[in-house]
Design a protein around this motif. Structure first.
Motif, PDB file in Angstrom:
ATOM      1  N   PHE A  89       0.814  -1.209   0.000  1.00 49.75           N
ATOM      2  CA  PHE A  89       0.000   0.000   0.000  1.00 49.75           C
ATOM      3  C   PHE A  89       0.850   1.262   0.000  1.00 49.75           C
ATOM      4  O   PHE A  89       0.471   2.270  -0.608  1.00 49.75           O
ATOM      5  CB  PHE A  89      -0.966  -0.023   1.181  1.00 49.75           C
ATOM      6  N   GLY A  90       1.999   1.207   0.650  1.00 56.33           N
ATOM      7  CA  GLY A  90       2.910   2.350   0.590  1.00 56.33           C
ATOM      8  C   GLY A  90       3.386   2.610  -0.826  1.00 56.33           C
ATOM      9  O   GLY A  90       3.546   3.761  -1.246  1.00 56.33           O
ATOM     10  N   ARG A  91       3.600   1.539  -1.578  1.00 52.27           N
ATOM     11  CA  ARG A  91       4.032   1.685  -2.971  1.00 52.27           C
ATOM     12  C   ARG A  91       2.903   2.256  -3.832  1.00 52.27           C
ATOM     13  O   ARG A  91       3.148   3.044  -4.747  1.00 52.27           O
ATOM     14  CB  ARG A  91       4.505   0.336  -3.509  1.00 52.27           C
ATOM     15  N   VAL A  92       1.670   1.855  -3.539  1.00 50.37           N
ATOM     16  CA  VAL A  92       0.527   2.428  -4.260  1.00 50.37           C
ATOM     17  C   VAL A  92       0.463   3.939  -4.015  1.00 50.37           C
ATOM     18  O   VAL A  92       0.311   4.728  -4.951  1.00 50.37           O
ATOM     19  CB  VAL A  92      -0.791   1.761  -3.823  1.00 50.37           C
ATOM     20  N   VAL A  93       0.581   4.341  -2.757  1.00 46.17           N
ATOM     21  CA  VAL A  93       0.526   5.762  -2.420  1.00 46.17           C
ATOM     22  C   VAL A  93       1.646   6.525  -3.129  1.00 46.17           C
ATOM     23  O   VAL A  93       1.419   7.612  -3.684  1.00 46.17           O
ATOM     24  CB  VAL A  93       0.607   5.969  -0.896  1.00 46.17           C
ATOM     25  N   ALA A  94       2.844   5.954  -3.131  1.00 52.17           N
ATOM     26  CA  ALA A  94       3.977   6.628  -3.787  1.00 52.17           C
ATOM     27  C   ALA A  94       3.701   6.837  -5.270  1.00 52.17           C
ATOM     28  O   ALA A  94       3.980   7.911  -5.823  1.00 52.17           O
ATOM     29  CB  ALA A  94       5.247   5.805  -3.595  1.00 52.17           C
ATOM     30  N   GLY A  95       3.145   5.834  -5.932  1.00 51.18           N
ATOM     31  CA  GLY A  95       2.843   5.968  -7.348  1.00 51.18           C
ATOM     32  C   GLY A  95       1.768   6.997  -7.626  1.00 51.18           C
ATOM     33  O   GLY A  95       1.875   7.793  -8.570  1.00 51.18           O
ATOM     34  N   VAL A  96       0.729   7.012  -6.806  1.00 52.31           N
ATOM     35  CA  VAL A  96      -0.365   7.971  -6.979  1.00 52.31           C
ATOM     36  C   VAL A  96       0.124   9.393  -6.739  1.00 52.31           C
ATOM     37  O   VAL A  96      -0.129  10.307  -7.536  1.00 52.31           O
ATOM     38  CB  VAL A  96      -1.534   7.625  -6.034  1.00 52.31           C
ATOM     39  N   VAL A  97       0.840   9.594  -5.639  1.00 53.46           N
ATOM     40  CA  VAL A  97       1.334  10.934  -5.310  1.00 53.46           C
ATOM     41  C   VAL A  97       2.323  11.420  -6.369  1.00 53.46           C
ATOM     42  O   VAL A  97       2.327  12.598  -6.745  1.00 53.46           O
ATOM     43  CB  VAL A  97       1.980  10.942  -3.915  1.00 53.46           C
ATOM     44  N   GLY A  98       3.149  10.507  -6.869  1.00 54.53           N
ATOM     45  CA  GLY A  98       4.107  10.887  -7.903  1.00 54.53           C
ATOM     46  C   GLY A  98       3.434  11.428  -9.149  1.00 54.53           C
ATOM     47  O   GLY A  98       3.971  12.308  -9.823  1.00 54.53           O
ATOM     48  N   PHE A  99       2.242  10.914  -9.481  1.00 51.39           N
ATOM     49  CA  PHE A  99       1.502  11.441 -10.632  1.00 51.39           C
ATOM     50  C   PHE A  99       0.778  12.738 -10.276  1.00 51.39           C
ATOM     51  O   PHE A  99       0.768  13.693 -11.064  1.00 51.39           O
ATOM     52  CB  PHE A  99       0.489  10.415 -11.131  1.00 51.39           C
ATOM     53  N   LEU A 100       0.137  12.783  -9.118  1.00 51.24           N
ATOM     54  CA  LEU A 100      -0.719  13.917  -8.775  1.00 51.24           C
ATOM     55  C   LEU A 100       0.060  15.184  -8.435  1.00 51.24           C
ATOM     56  O   LEU A 100      -0.365  16.296  -8.800  1.00 51.24           O
ATOM     57  CB  LEU A 100      -1.612  13.552  -7.583  1.00 51.24           C
ATOM     58  N   ARG A 101       1.179  15.044  -7.733  1.00 49.98           N
ATOM     59  CA  ARG A 101       1.871  16.222  -7.202  1.00 49.98           C
ATOM     60  C   ARG A 101       2.248  17.244  -8.274  1.00 49.98           C
ATOM     61  O   ARG A 101       1.972  18.444  -8.109  1.00 49.98           O
ATOM     62  CB  ARG A 101       3.115  15.795  -6.419  1.00 49.98           C
ATOM     63  N   PRO A 102       2.864  16.844  -9.402  1.00 55.93           N
ATOM     64  CA  PRO A 102       3.216  17.858 -10.408  1.00 55.93           C
ATOM     65  C   PRO A 102       2.004  18.541 -11.030  1.00 55.93           C
ATOM     66  O   PRO A 102       2.144  19.585 -11.677  1.00 55.93           O
ATOM     67  CB  PRO A 102       3.981  17.048 -11.473  1.00 55.93           C
ATOM     68  N   ARG A 103       0.829  17.976 -10.842  1.00 58.38           N
ATOM     69  CA  ARG A 103      -0.389  18.534 -11.420  1.00 58.38           C
ATOM     70  C   ARG A 103      -1.214  19.300 -10.395  1.00 58.38           C
ATOM     71  O   ARG A 103      -2.384  19.638 -10.640  1.00 58.38           O
ATOM     72  CB  ARG A 103      -1.217  17.396 -12.042  1.00 58.38           C
ATOM     73  N   SER A 104      -0.608  19.570  -9.235  1.00 60.05           N
ATOM     74  CA  SER A 104      -1.272  20.307  -8.147  1.00 60.05           C
ATOM     75  C   SER A 104      -2.577  19.648  -7.736  1.00 60.05           C
ATOM     76  O   SER A 104      -3.558  20.302  -7.402  1.00 60.05           O
ATOM     77  CB  SER A 104      -1.522  21.768  -8.556  1.00 60.05           C
ATOM     78  N   MET A 105      -2.588  18.324  -7.785  1.00 61.44           N
ATOM     79  CA  MET A 105      -3.735  17.551  -7.323  1.00 61.44           C
ATOM     80  C   MET A 105      -3.349  16.836  -6.031  1.00 61.44           C
ATOM     81  O   MET A 105      -2.177  16.535  -5.821  1.00 61.44           O
ATOM     82  CB  MET A 105      -4.174  16.549  -8.398  1.00 61.44           C
ATOM     83  N   HIS A 106      -4.338  16.557  -5.206  1.00 56.65           N
ATOM     84  CA  HIS A 106      -4.043  16.063  -3.867  1.00 56.65           C
ATOM     85  C   HIS A 106      -4.889  14.828  -3.544  1.00 56.65           C
ATOM     86  O   HIS A 106      -6.100  14.827  -3.780  1.00 56.65           O
ATOM     87  CB  HIS A 106      -4.308  17.156  -2.828  1.00 56.65           C
TER      88      HIS A 106
END
Length: 346
Positions: free
Chosen positions: A94-111
């Protein structure tokens, strides 16, 4: 230096474009020339401009928030959400899932906002959150085949993408792994190392991934003259791996190769083998599944089938973003290929 926060006008002046052009770039309007976008983005960096999320939401009608939902079929009566959350956070997956999701969302100013859905009340809260616009869509990681949440989201027509193929046909996009091929890779490698008495610690057979990994392993072994491979079912946890390995070795002490359906259970297998005086890999070869951090911390370092969880989670977020933006209107699937990572347990 001014104490006031930079404005759209400041960015426009720095970039040499109109305020309207800056607004279109900030709000993600897609028909802006890429060169102009780059010019405005550089001006944003130089001025330190930060978009007002509330104002932007009025323009885009988006919350810029994504619900990351860990869902299941319901906790046991004596259990509860706190215990469920503890199990989730203890699993490196689950930590790896979160890392992948955040890695996509962060540069797009999504949370992302993390939600647990283990009860009917929890599921209603997820639906309400999306219907009220507090989140633009949901990324759903289900822990059980009987999870009703995907069907509820599909029935309500709410934007959602699943991690793993749903147990029944639903008009929702998903990402998944070719788990059956992963089981096949494990079987072929054990056979190539000279294993003649193979066994497996399977994942929970109520979960599609557990079923598919077992099927791939069994089918390949059968094709190579091993029609009856001993199986002990686990629950994708360290403790269940230990218990399953004990049952397996009690009934089949002659085993010389074990495929465990995830790295945590493989770690448990290695622990039980050491306790019983069996050397890994000299006496018994062990293969895990996932290629999580556990694989490297295991003693010895674990041969495993790699599941690219971070990339899969990022793709899940990308698909959801495309659905939210109406760039993709039909459900789709993206299936990743597993890879064998050979280390010191085989």
């Amino acid at each position: 230096m001014s104490d006031q926060a930079p404005t759209l006008e400041d960015v426009a002046r720095e970039a040499g474009v109109s305020r309207a052009t800056v607004s279109r770039v900030v709000n993600g309007v897609r028909n802006v020339d890429p060169a102009i976008q780059e010019l405005v983005n550089r001006a944003i960096e130089r001025t330190g401009y930060a978009p007002n999320r509330a104002a932007r939401a009025l323009v885009t009608r988006r919350a810029e928030t994504i619900a990351l939902v860990v869902s299941g079929a319901g906790a046991p009566a004596e259990d509860g959400q706190d215990a469920f959350a503890s199990r989730v956070f203890a699993d490196p997956f689950f930590g790896r899932v979160v890392a992948g999701v955040v890695g996509f969302l962060r540069p797009r100013s999504m949370h992302p906002v993390l939600m647990f859905a283990e009860s009917a009340e929890d599921r209603r809260e997820v639906l309400t959150c999306l219907r009220q616009g507090r989140a633009d869509g949901a990324l759903v990681v289900s822990t059980h085949a009987d999870d009703p949440l995907p069907a509820l989201l599909a029935g309500a027509g709410l934007p959602a993408v699943l991690f793993a193929r749903p147990a029944r046909l639903l008009p929702l996009s998903y990402v998944d792994l070719d788990h059956r091929h992963g089981g096949r890779l494990a079987a072929e490698h054990l056979l190539a190392t000279g294993c003649r008495r193979p066994a497996t610690v399977a994942g929970p057979l109520a979960v599609s991934a557990g079923q598919e990994r077992l099927a791939g392993f069994r089918d390949t072994m059968a094709a190579h003259g091993h029609p009856h491979v001993p199986v002990a079912e686990g629950g994708f946890t360290l403790e269940s791996g230990i218990s399953a390995a004990q049952r397996l070795l009690d009934g089949h002490p002659e085993v010389d190769g074990v495929f465990a359906a995830n790295d945590l259970m493989a770690q448990g297998v290695c622990q039980v083998l050491r306790e019983r005086g069996r050397r890994v890999p000299d006496d018994v070869a062990v293969i895990g599944f996932d290629d999580s951090g556990i694989a490297l911390s295991c003693v010895p370092p674990l041969t495993t089938v790699r599941q690219p969880v971070e990339q899969m989670a990022a793709e899940m977020a990308r698909l959801l973003d495309a659905h939210i933006r109406k760039e993709r209107t039909e459900p789709t699937s993206v299936v990743f290929a597993p890879e064998l990572v050979v280390r010191d347990t085989t």
